[in-house]
Design a protein around this motif. Structure first.
Motif, short mmCIF file in Angstrom:
data_model
loop_
_atom_site.label_atom_id
_atom_site.label_comp_id
_atom_site.label_asym_id
_atom_site.label_seq_id
_atom_site.Cartn_x
_atom_site.Cartn_y
_atom_site.Cartn_z
N ILE A 1 29.42 36.90 30.01
CA ILE A 1 29.46 35.97 28.54
C ILE A 1 27.65 35.79 29.05
O ILE A 1 26.83 35.58 27.96
CB ILE A 1 29.96 34.74 29.26
CG1 ILE A 1 31.13 35.18 28.10
CG2 ILE A 1 28.76 33.34 28.37
CD1 ILE A 1 32.31 33.24 27.96
N VAL A 2 27.90 36.31 31.17
CA VAL A 2 25.86 35.79 31.29
C VAL A 2 25.12 37.27 30.52
O VAL A 2 24.65 37.17 31.21
CB VAL A 2 26.27 35.69 32.55
CG1 VAL A 2 26.98 33.40 32.57
CG2 VAL A 2 26.70 36.52 33.19
N GLY A 3 26.11 38.36 30.72
CA GLY A 3 25.94 39.62 30.93
C GLY A 3 24.81 39.85 31.47
O GLY A 3 24.20 41.17 31.50
N ARG A 4 25.18 40.25 32.37
CA ARG A 4 25.17 40.35 34.07
C ARG A 4 26.39 40.36 35.12
O ARG A 4 27.29 39.80 34.74
CB ARG A 4 23.43 40.24 34.94
CG ARG A 4 23.62 38.46 35.08
CD ARG A 4 22.41 38.40 35.13
NE ARG A 4 22.01 36.82 35.44
CZ ARG A 4 21.58 35.80 34.96
NH1 ARG A 4 21.49 36.55 33.12
NH2 ARG A 4 21.86 34.50 34.92
N LYS A 5 25.95 40.88 36.62
CA LYS A 5 26.71 41.08 37.54
C LYS A 5 26.43 39.87 38.06
O LYS A 5 25.40 38.83 37.99
CB LYS A 5 26.45 42.63 38.25
CG LYS A 5 26.72 43.52 37.94
CD LYS A 5 28.10 44.10 37.59
CE LYS A 5 28.82 45.25 37.63
NZ LYS A 5 30.42 44.75 37.24
N LEU A 6 27.16 39.02 38.71
CA LEU A 6 27.27 37.83 39.21
C LEU A 6 26.94 37.73 41.01
O LEU A 6 27.52 37.28 41.40
CB LEU A 6 28.81 37.56 39.47
CG LEU A 6 29.43 37.02 38.12
CD1 LEU A 6 30.49 36.24 38.44
CD2 LEU A 6 28.57 36.55 37.09
N GLU A 7 25.54 38.27 40.98
CA GLU A 7 24.84 38.70 41.96
C GLU A 7 24.53 37.07 42.57
O GLU A 7 23.58 36.22 41.33
CB GLU A 7 24.02 39.57 42.13
CG GLU A 7 24.54 40.81 41.80
CD GLU A 7 23.27 41.95 41.73
OE1 GLU A 7 22.01 41.91 41.24
OE2 GLU A 7 23.14 43.26 41.70
N GLY A 8 24.55 36.49 43.41
CA GLY A 8 23.68 35.64 43.14
C GLY A 8 24.57 34.35 43.51
O GLY A 8 24.65 32.61 43.77
N THR A 9 25.67 34.95 43.43
CA THR A 9 27.18 33.85 43.11
C THR A 9 27.91 34.40 44.53
O THR A 9 27.66 34.69 45.24
CB THR A 9 27.70 33.91 42.13
OG1 THR A 9 28.48 35.30 42.18
CG2 THR A 9 27.05 33.88 40.56
N THR A 10 28.82 33.27 44.65
CA THR A 10 29.79 33.42 45.48
C THR A 10 30.91 32.99 45.91
O THR A 10 31.41 31.76 44.66
CB THR A 10 29.68 31.93 46.81
OG1 THR A 10 28.42 31.63 47.63
CG2 THR A 10 30.62 31.85 48.10
N VAL A 11 32.04 34.00 45.80
CA VAL A 11 33.93 33.75 46.07
C VAL A 11 34.56 33.37 47.06
O VAL A 11 34.36 34.18 48.39
CB VAL A 11 34.44 35.58 46.30
CG1 VAL A 11 36.07 35.13 46.27
CG2 VAL A 11 33.83 36.20 44.34
N GLU A 12 34.49 31.92 47.03
CA GLU A 12 35.34 31.14 48.11
C GLU A 12 37.07 31.67 48.04
O GLU A 12 37.71 31.11 47.29
CB GLU A 12 34.91 30.57 48.31
CG GLU A 12 33.24 29.53 48.62
CD GLU A 12 32.70 28.29 48.56
OE1 GLU A 12 33.86 27.47 49.02
OE2 GLU A 12 31.80 28.31 48.46
N VAL A 13 37.17 32.39 49.76
CA VAL A 13 38.71 32.13 49.34
C VAL A 13 39.60 31.64 50.33
O VAL A 13 39.32 31.17 51.46
CB VAL A 13 39.47 33.54 50.29
CG1 VAL A 13 40.80 34.12 49.45
CG2 VAL A 13 38.58 34.43 48.23
N SER A 14 40.76 31.22 50.39
CA SER A 14 41.60 30.06 51.34
C SER A 14 42.03 31.04 52.19
O SER A 14 41.20 30.08 53.30
CB SER A 14 42.95 29.46 50.72
OG SER A 14 43.28 30.25 50.09
N ALA A 15 42.27 31.95 52.12
CA ALA A 15 43.37 32.79 53.32
C ALA A 15 42.25 34.34 53.65
O ALA A 15 42.26 34.38 53.01
CB ALA A 15 44.39 32.67 53.83
N ARG A 16 42.10 34.89 54.45
CA ARG A 16 41.67 35.48 55.28
C ARG A 16 42.87 36.79 54.65
O ARG A 16 43.29 37.12 56.35
CB ARG A 16 40.88 35.93 56.07
CG ARG A 16 40.12 37.19 56.21
CD ARG A 16 39.38 37.52 58.17
NE ARG A 16 38.51 38.59 58.05
CZ ARG A 16 37.25 39.05 57.27
NH1 ARG A 16 36.44 38.36 56.84
NH2 ARG A 16 36.70 39.84 57.31
N PRO A 17 42.78 37.80 54.22
CA PRO A 17 44.09 38.84 54.00
C PRO A 17 43.73 39.75 55.28
O PRO A 17 42.49 39.43 55.53
CB PRO A 17 44.16 38.97 52.86
CG PRO A 17 42.97 39.76 52.47
CD PRO A 17 42.16 37.78 53.29
#
Length: 266
Positions: free
Chosen positions: A176-192
């Motif tokens: 939708i935004v037409g570009r890679k999501l640089e500058g965003t954050t992926v927050e994950v509950s547990a560290r696998p």
């Protein structure tokens, strides 16, 4: 604009114990089940291992309908964990396109703006996989697109599900935004154990230890118009999703919940 929230099945809490077993009978799409089998079941032995205990006959997979149960999907995930390399769900999730998500995918990409796409996921995302639901939460000038459990999952079930959901969200937003999501954050509950692989698949910064897994983006992005906006397709998709959501609230599921609650003394 406020986002409507679709509540979890029982007073906003996840389902456990007997309720977990009832929830495993919920219908869900067979698309992900078939896709995993196609991608990883490259030999007869692997196909049998993937299908073990699911109730699906390896000799009749081609006749599998459009739906399976949630329990069958979760069993498949547990099976794959036994033999696939760590991070297999990341590799699978990266290959999922909008078409794989069926009417949810079509409804999301055809919405007028990114905000409308995300609000559709909040209302109807659970109809494709009833184990999770989406919520939007504003934090300053950011928006957290949160992935909430609707039933009590084992860690070995939760990790591949969360990874697939986060990558699907990333793909939707990037289209939708037409570009890679640089500058965003992926927050994950547990560290696998395979956490180092995340950098290979996610465009933004990845962090672990969040209370709720989420993709965090600038709030200003939500007004970005979708290049695939299609009012007619969006309208038809929403009508279909509404019918599917109502089905999940139908008498059989409600009766099962009441029966389980009474049996447990709840």
């Amino acid at each position: 604009r406020r986002t409507r929230r679709y509540p979890a099945p029982v007073n906003g809490h996840s389902l456990t114990g007997r309720l977990r077993r009832v929830s495993e009978a919920l219908p869900m799409t067979s698309a992900y089940f078939k896709f995993v089998l196609e991608q990883l079941g490259t030999t007869r032995a692997l196909r049998e291992a993937i299908l073990e205990g699911t109730g699906v006959d390896p000799a009749n997979v081609t006749s599998l309908g459009e739906e399976i149960t949630l329990g069958e999907q979760l069993r498949q995930n547990r099976n794959v964990n036994k033999f696939a390399p760590p991070g297999w769900a990341l590799a699978i999730g990266a290959r999922l396109g909008s078409a794989t998500h069926g009417v949810v995918g079509f409804g999301a990409v055809s919405a007028p703006t990114l905000r409308d796409s995300l609000e559709l996921l909040v209302r109807y995302g659970h109809v494709r996989d009833p184990s999770f639901g989406f919520r939007l939460r504003n934090v300053g000038r950011k928006v957290r697109i949160e992935i909430h459990e609707r039933i009590d999952l084992l860690e070995e079930e939760r990790v591949p599900e969360i990874e697939s959901f986060l990558l699907s969200l990333q793909a939707l937003l990037e289209s939708i935004v037409g570009r890679k999501l640089e500058g965003t954050t992926v927050e994950v509950s547990a560290r696998p154990a395979h956490a180092d692989l995340y950098r290979r698949y996610f465009s933004g910064t990845v962090s672990f230890g969040a209370e709720v897994s989420a993709l965090v983006v600038p709030e200003s992005w939500l007004d970005h118009p979708s290049p695939f906006a299609d009012p007619a397709l969006h309208r038809v998709s929403v009508l279909s999703l509404e019918a599917m959501a109502e089905r999940l609230k139908g008498r059989r599921y409600t009766a099962g919940l009441v029966e389980a609650l009474m049996a447990s003394g709840g």
